[in-house]
Structures are given as C-alpha cells and as structure tokens.
Design a protein around this motif. Sequence first.
Motif, PDB file in Angstrom:
ATOM      1  N   PRO A   1      50.309  11.723   9.479  1.00 40.82           N
ATOM      2  CA  PRO A   1      50.444  11.232  10.718  1.00 40.82           C
ATOM      3  C   PRO A   1      50.455  12.126  11.802  1.00 40.82           C
ATOM      4  N   ALA A   2      51.995  13.126  11.179  1.00 36.73           N
ATOM      5  CA  ALA A   2      52.758  13.414  12.282  1.00 36.73           C
ATOM      6  C   ALA A   2      52.741  15.367  12.247  1.00 36.73           C
ATOM      7  N   LEU A   3      51.558  15.240  12.121  1.00 35.11           N
ATOM      8  CA  LEU A   3      51.447  16.514  11.894  1.00 35.11           C
ATOM      9  C   LEU A   3      51.718  17.603  10.995  1.00 35.11           C
ATOM     10  N   GLU A   4      52.443  16.825   9.764  1.00 31.54           N
ATOM     11  CA  GLU A   4      53.074  17.352   8.785  1.00 31.54           C
ATOM     12  C   GLU A   4      52.026  18.220   8.154  1.00 31.54           C
ATOM     13  N   GLY A   5      52.717  19.609   8.076  1.00 28.18           N
ATOM     14  CA  GLY A   5      52.421  20.584   7.378  1.00 28.18           C
ATOM     15  C   GLY A   5      51.278  21.505   7.740  1.00 28.18           C
ATOM     16  N   ALA A   6      51.220  21.072   9.821  1.00 27.67           N
ATOM     17  CA  ALA A   6      50.209  21.923  10.780  1.00 27.67           C
ATOM     18  C   ALA A   6      51.304  23.278  11.371  1.00 27.67           C
ATOM     19  N   THR A   7      51.256  24.456  11.090  1.00 29.95           N
ATOM     20  CA  THR A   7      51.509  25.477  11.342  1.00 29.95           C
ATOM     21  C   THR A   7      50.729  25.867  13.237  1.00 29.95           C
ATOM     22  N   LEU A   8      50.850  26.832  14.016  1.00 27.79           N
ATOM     23  CA  LEU A   8      51.019  27.321  15.556  1.00 27.79           C
ATOM     24  C   LEU A   8      50.055  29.013  14.703  1.00 27.79           C
ATOM     25  N   ASP A   9      48.441  28.546  15.010  1.00 24.65           N
ATOM     26  CA  ASP A   9      48.361  29.957  14.084  1.00 24.65           C
ATOM     27  C   ASP A   9      47.656  30.836  15.772  1.00 24.65           C
ATOM     28  N   HIS A  10      47.457  32.085  16.012  1.00 24.55           N
ATOM     29  CA  HIS A  10      47.433  32.519  16.749  1.00 24.55           C
ATOM     30  C   HIS A  10      45.395  33.413  16.353  1.00 24.55           C
ATOM     31  N   LEU A  11      44.380  32.651  16.758  1.00 24.96           N
ATOM     32  CA  LEU A  11      42.996  32.953  16.678  1.00 24.96           C
ATOM     33  C   LEU A  11      42.591  34.674  17.018  1.00 24.96           C
ATOM     34  N   VAL A  12      42.900  34.959  17.923  1.00 24.83           N
ATOM     35  CA  VAL A  12      43.127  36.278  17.738  1.00 24.83           C
ATOM     36  C   VAL A  12      44.403  37.569  17.655  1.00 24.83           C
ATOM     37  N   PRO A  13      44.639  37.613  16.201  1.00 25.88           N
ATOM     38  CA  PRO A  13      46.342  38.077  16.013  1.00 25.88           C
ATOM     39  C   PRO A  13      47.069  37.793  17.580  1.00 25.88           C
ATOM     40  N   ARG A  14      48.640  37.675  17.483  1.00 22.21           N
ATOM     41  CA  ARG A  14      48.928  37.981  18.648  1.00 22.21           C
ATOM     42  C   ARG A  14      50.322  39.447  19.024  1.00 22.21           C
ATOM     43  N   SER A  15      49.192  39.980  17.767  1.00 26.10           N
ATOM     44  CA  SER A  15      49.747  41.693  17.720  1.00 26.10           C
ATOM     45  C   SER A  15      48.829  42.816  18.521  1.00 26.10           C
ATOM     46  N   GLN A  16      47.934  41.650  18.423  1.00 22.39           N
ATOM     47  CA  GLN A  16      46.305  41.997  20.077  1.00 22.39           C
ATOM     48  C   GLN A  16      46.409  41.453  20.775  1.00 22.39           C
ATOM     49  N   VAL A  17      47.409  40.208  20.651  1.00 21.62           N
ATOM     50  CA  VAL A  17      46.474  39.436  22.768  1.00 21.62           C
ATOM     51  C   VAL A  17      47.952  38.852  22.579  1.00 21.62           C
ATOM     52  N   HIS A  18      48.843  38.966  23.121  1.00 20.87           N
ATOM     53  CA  HIS A  18      50.209  38.966  23.708  1.00 20.87           C
ATOM     54  C   HIS A  18      50.715  37.491  24.671  1.00 20.87           C
ATOM     55  N   THR A  19      50.485  35.999  23.734  1.00 18.77           N
ATOM     56  CA  THR A  19      50.178  34.618  24.076  1.00 18.77           C
ATOM     57  C   THR A  19      50.301  33.640  23.480  1.00 18.77           C
ATOM     58  N   TRP A  20      50.935  33.029  24.177  1.00 18.70           N
ATOM     59  CA  TRP A  20      50.639  31.190  23.203  1.00 18.70           C
ATOM     60  C   TRP A  20      49.683  30.497  24.326  1.00 18.70           C
ATOM     61  N   ALA A  21      49.466  31.085  24.449  1.00 17.44           N
ATOM     62  CA  ALA A  21      48.732  30.120  25.626  1.00 17.44           C
ATOM     63  C   ALA A  21      47.682  29.445  25.020  1.00 17.44           C
ATOM     64  N   GLN A  22      47.493  27.669  24.343  1.00 16.31           N
ATOM     65  CA  GLN A  22      46.736  26.936  23.986  1.00 16.31           C
ATOM     66  C   GLN A  22      45.880  27.218  23.501  1.00 16.31           C
ATOM     67  N   ALA A  23      44.740  27.616  24.017  1.00 11.92           N
ATOM     68  CA  ALA A  23      43.237  28.425  24.278  1.00 11.92           C
ATOM     69  C   ALA A  23      43.784  29.101  23.697  1.00 11.92           C
ATOM     70  N   ALA A  24      44.467  29.952  22.750  1.00 11.34           N
ATOM     71  CA  ALA A  24      44.845  31.259  22.232  1.00 11.34           C
ATOM     72  C   ALA A  24      44.847  30.298  20.639  1.00 11.34           C
ATOM     73  N   LEU A  25      45.301  29.384  20.534  1.00 12.72           N
ATOM     74  CA  LEU A  25      45.443  29.342  19.193  1.00 12.72           C
ATOM     75  C   LEU A  25      44.852  28.174  18.532  1.00 12.72           C
ATOM     76  N   VAL A  26      45.017  27.112  17.767  1.00 10.18           N
ATOM     77  CA  VAL A  26      44.493  26.556  16.499  1.00 10.18           C
ATOM     78  C   VAL A  26      45.533  25.789  14.973  1.00 10.18           C
ATOM     79  N   LEU A  27      45.275  24.916  14.496  1.00 10.71           N
ATOM     80  CA  LEU A  27      46.286  24.642  13.493  1.00 10.71           C
ATOM     81  C   LEU A  27      45.856  24.942  12.840  1.00 10.71           C
ATOM     82  N   ALA A  28      47.085  25.878  11.952  1.00  9.95           N
ATOM     83  CA  ALA A  28      46.374  25.961  10.474  1.00  9.95           C
ATOM     84  C   ALA A  28      47.488  25.803   9.353  1.00  9.95           C
TER      85      ALA A  28
END
Length: 96
Positions: free
Chosen positions: A37-64
């Motif tokens: 319920p408090a998103l235990e175990g969730a990490t922020l994952d860059h859908l397109v690797p950060r090494s390729q697209v340098h952003t922390w914008a919400q649109a570029a992230l998923v929970l993993a």
Amino acid sequence: MSAAEAKPGSKRRRLLKSRLAERDGAVCFWCRTPFGPALEGATLDHLVPRSQVHTWAQAALVLACAPCNEAKADTPPALLLRPALAYGPGLVPLAV
C-alpha cells in the motif's frame, strides 16, 4: 541542469512513485508483481535507459521491482516489450 535532469530527492521520488502508481497501477511494469500500500519494494525505472535519455521526467519513468530494475539495467525497452513474452521477477521469461 533542469529539474527534469537532476536526480530527485526523497520527497520528489515518493511523489513520482505515487503518480506512477496512479498512472500505471501499483505493480511492477515488467513482471506485474504488486507493491504494498505504501509502494514498498517499488523503484523508479527509466523506461529508456538514463544513459540514453538524461531525464527524471515522469513520462520517462515506470515503477519496477528491484530484481527487474537491476536485470533491465541499460537494456532498451524495444528488446523487452515483446507481446509474446511475459516476465517474472528479475525479468525471467515465463512460459505462456
């Protein structure tokens, strides 16, 4: 450096996780393992690797979950988003 490029602090990471859970559900994007319920175990994952697209914008992230995030590393999403494949934790292919 813009706000989208700077690594977010803990407060902003919590907010991003909450918004991503609202957008995509409170499950791992890759293996669909549910988070607590408090998103235990969730990490922020860059859908397109950060090494390729340098952003922390919400649109570029998923929970993993951590195993999937670590297993994905810098793999481009096109190599993982194949409809015929389903994954368990750690991106282990499941028989479908």
